[in-house]
Design an enzyme around this catalytic site. Structure first.
Site, PDB file in Angstrom:
ATOM      1  N   ARG A 252       0.810  -1.229   0.000  1.00  0.00           N
ATOM      2  CA  ARG A 252       0.000   0.000   0.000  1.00  0.00           C
ATOM      3  C   ARG A 252       0.844   1.281   0.000  1.00  0.00           C
ATOM      4  NH1 ARG A 252      -4.466  -0.331   4.554  1.00  0.00           N
ATOM      5  NH2 ARG A 252      -5.448   1.364   3.398  1.00  0.00           N
ATOM      6  N   ASP A 253       2.136   1.195   0.274  1.00  0.00           N
ATOM      7  CA  ASP A 253       3.045   2.346   0.146  1.00  0.00           C
ATOM      8  C   ASP A 253       4.330   1.859  -0.522  1.00  0.00           C
ATOM      9  OD1 ASP A 253       1.641   4.577   1.438  1.00  0.00           O
ATOM     10  OD2 ASP A 253       1.812   3.376   3.256  1.00  0.00           O
ATOM     11  N   PHE A 254       4.177   1.251  -1.678  1.00  0.00           N
ATOM     12  CA  PHE A 254       5.256   0.502  -2.311  1.00  0.00           C
ATOM     13  C   PHE A 254       6.079   1.417  -3.214  1.00  0.00           C
ATOM     14  CE2 PHE A 254       6.587  -3.343  -4.936  1.00  0.00           C
ATOM     15  CZ  PHE A 254       7.253  -3.964  -3.886  1.00  0.00           C
TER      16      PHE A 254
END
Length: 281
Positions: free
Chosen positions: A172-174
């Site tokens: 999700r925060d890649f």
């Protein structure tokens, strides 16, 4: 409901037991005495800070509950709220089992059944001597690295992403900034590159397509200023996709087109301009 874990080394130094309440009380004391310059975040029910003990450096994430208001706001925005440290703890264990470089957990605790007031924490080893890929690759557009280095990092990113997604985990925060490279390992065939900041990770039996697109689009977006070439993209697709480049460009081609659209959209939103053209090679 209570869960807890403490590693022997930090337990011995701090005189800690495996009681969740005792660990949380200790974490509250550590957070309360932290100098302001060591605190990286302190809002929305989460405090993140660095501290030292016994000659070692650690990171503490302390969750004190986000309240029903924040939970409802996230749900109305179709976002899953981060309720505590459990997601990160489980994601670290799962990635470690998969052979993906990530953080090392020194302590973890969770206490309370009310999701809005749940008290939890996780302590991980500070990745001393590592550099984020965002910083490491920042000059690549104007000063390309050795070809072998470029290939090793591309392959590492594709391997980590592929293992994670095939196991039903999405970050999700890649972004490149959440990969930390140990430069001393670049001489090896597979350098060590730790994936961090897993507090928003989701774990399922399989990863839905929309979350594959979000993760991969975010990673591509964060690399767009690093002199990415078409061959780099094809190499990543080949190493990420089971079966290699042929299935990537046939049965999975719609996924990669969606990834490209997502990355371009993010770049336009973040920079207010079009992304740079792909490098020549």
């Amino acid at each position: 409901m209570a869960e807890s874990y403490v590693r022997e080394d930090i337990a011995a130094v701090e005189g800690l037991t495996s009681s969740a309440q005792a660990l949380l009380h200790w974490a509250d004391e550590v957070a309360g005495s932290a100098p302001a310059e060591h605190v990286y975040r302190n809002k929305e029910g989460r405090k993140t800070l660095r501290f030292g003990r016994g000659g070692h450096s650690y990171f503490l994430k302390l969750h004190s509950g986000i309240g029903w208001g924040e939970i409802c706001k996230n749900l109305l925005q179709l976002r899953l709220p981060v309720l505590g440290a459990s997601n990160e703890y489980r994601a670290v264990l799962a990635l470690t089992e998969l052979g993906v470089d990530t953080m090392s957990v020194a302590a973890y605790a969770r206490f309370g059944a009310n999701p809005a007031r749940q008290h939890s924490m996780i302590v991980t080893d500070d990745l001393v001597g590592t550099v984020s890929l965002e910083d490491y690759c920042a000059s690549w557009a104007s000063h390309p690295p050795m070809f072998s280095t470029r290939l090793k990092i591309l392959r590492k990113l594709a391997d980590s992403a592929g293992r994670m997604h095939r196991a039903g985990i999405n970050h999700r925060d890649f972004y490149l900034c959440h990969f930390h490279l140990d430069e001393q390992t670049l001489a090896s065939a597979s350098p060590t590159c730790h994936l961090i900041d897993l507090h928003r990770a989701q774990l399922r039996a399989s990863t839905p397509r929309r979350w594959l697109v979000k993760d991969l689009g975010g990673l591509y977006f964060s690399a767009m200023d690093c002199g990415v070439s078409r061959r780099d993209l094809l190499r990543f697709m080949r190493w990420y996709t089971p079966g290699g480049l042929r299935p990537a460009l046939t049965e999975h081609v719609s996924l990669w087109r969606a990834v490209e659209r997502a990355a371009i959209k993010l770049y336009r939103k973040d920079h207010g301009r079009e992304p740079p053209a792909l490098a020549a090679s």
